[in-house]
Design an enzyme around this catalytic site. Structure first.
Site, short mmCIF file in Angstrom:
data_model
loop_
_atom_site.label_atom_id
_atom_site.label_comp_id
_atom_site.label_asym_id
_atom_site.label_seq_id
_atom_site.Cartn_x
_atom_site.Cartn_y
_atom_site.Cartn_z
N ASP A 51 1.14 -1.00 -0.35
CA ASP A 51 -0.11 0.16 0.34
C ASP A 51 0.93 1.12 0.12
O ASP A 51 1.70 1.67 0.99
CB ASP A 51 -1.16 -0.06 1.35
CG ASP A 51 -2.07 1.26 1.37
OD1 ASP A 51 -2.25 1.17 -0.01
OD2 ASP A 51 -2.67 1.64 2.39
N ASN A 99 -10.32 -1.71 -6.55
CA ASN A 99 -9.28 -0.88 -7.29
C ASN A 99 -10.19 -0.72 -8.62
O ASN A 99 -9.28 -0.57 -9.47
CB ASN A 99 -7.64 -2.06 -6.92
CG ASN A 99 -6.55 -1.84 -5.90
OD1 ASN A 99 -5.75 -1.74 -5.72
ND2 ASN A 99 -7.43 -0.40 -5.03
N ARG A 231 -5.85 -1.46 8.64
CA ARG A 231 -6.34 -2.10 8.53
C ARG A 231 -6.12 -3.10 7.37
O ARG A 231 -5.30 -2.64 6.58
CB ARG A 231 -8.26 -1.48 8.00
CG ARG A 231 -7.48 -1.21 6.96
CD ARG A 231 -8.65 0.50 6.15
NE ARG A 231 -8.29 0.56 4.78
CZ ARG A 231 -7.26 2.10 4.79
NH1 ARG A 231 -7.59 3.27 6.02
NH2 ARG A 231 -7.83 2.95 3.40
#
Length: 276
Positions: A51, A99, A231
């Site tokens: 990420d 995405n 998360r």
């Protein structure tokens, strides 16, 4: 002292300080590596949530696509770190189902990178020397034919290997994986002659586990997410029930070996009780 000699002197001092910092960091990294190897307890299956590519590009003044390109190069580095330590299995999350709704130009670039990296891995000497078996997991409907062909070729060329297992999670979502597993199980039960009522009555956790995308490798015992987000975002929801988590503030393209080793040392210091 005139300005020019003063400027040179300041630059020299800065270079000396940077070199000293680099030497200290290198020494610290080497010490970490020795400690991690000496401890010996490593994840059987490492999950990596890659990420922060876009934010890295924005913070660095680069085009958005460059963040993804640098992130792809980083994945090659991390593969090497895993091989050096002998980690048996790793799953890297490259593209989520969410995405797929991104800007078409960005998505096209990511898929183009995926094709390029799949073809690169198919001929990578490290893959073949270490007998790494690579598999793409997720829902790939709608992917360009050339991307699907590259992934299939990579899987076929490594299908017989018995070394490290590398899963590339692309077009992947944890909820979708569970739904697919339930569908596979119910279809199998229907083919065996069971009614829906019978299949529902007999359904147990082991039946879901048996139909997951990577059912033949252990559940991830350690999951690292970069970029500071705390998360899972749907990563291996079923399999991560007893996973240990590590959230790293650095964006994925800036993820260093020292960050990797720190995460592993943190994992090694944890007491996994599995609810006991």
């Amino acid at each position: 002292m005139s300005r020019e000699p003063l400027k040179v002197a300041v630059q020299t001092i800065q270079k000396t300080r940077n070199a000293a910092r680099g030497a200290l960091l290198w020494g610290y990294e080497q010490r970490l590596a020795r400690e991690v190897r000496a401890h010996g307890h490593l994840p059987r299956h490492l999950g990596l949530i890659l990420d922060g590519n876009r934010r890295f590009a924005r913070a660095s003044g680069l085009q958005r696509e460059m963040g993804h390109s640098i992130g792809a190069d980083k994945a090659h580095e991390v593969l090497q770190w895993c091989l050096e330590l002998g980690i048996p299995a790793a799953t890297i999350w490259v593209l989520s189902t969410d995405n797929k709704s991104r800007d078409p130009q960005e998505l096209a670039h990511i898929l183009s990178l995926l094709e390029k990296e799949a073809r690169s891995l198919a001929t990578d000497p490290r893959i073949h020397a270490n007998r790494v078996r690579v598999r793409a997991i997720g829902q790939h409907d709608g992917f360009p034919p050339q991307v699907l062909a590259a992934l299939k070729d990579l899987e076929e060329k490594t299908a017989h290997y018995d070394g490290m297992r590398l899963n590339i999670a692309v077009g992947y979502g944890g909820r979708e994986e569970i739904v697919d597993a339930v569908k596979r199980h119910l279809n199998a039960q229907a083919q065996a002659g069971q009614t829906l009522t019978q299949a529902a009555a007999d359904l147990g956790p082991e039946h879901i586990s048996a139909h997951l995308y990577a059912a033949d490798i252990p559940d991830p015992d350690f999951i690292i997410r970069t970029s500071g987000e705390i998360r899972l975002s749907g990563f291996m929801l079923w399999q991560s029930v007893y996973s240990e988590y590590y959230f790293c503030d650095v964006y994925w393209p800036g993820f260093r070996r020292v960050d990797f080793l720190r995460a592993l040392r943190d994992f090694q210091g944890r007491d996994r009780r599995f609810g006991r």
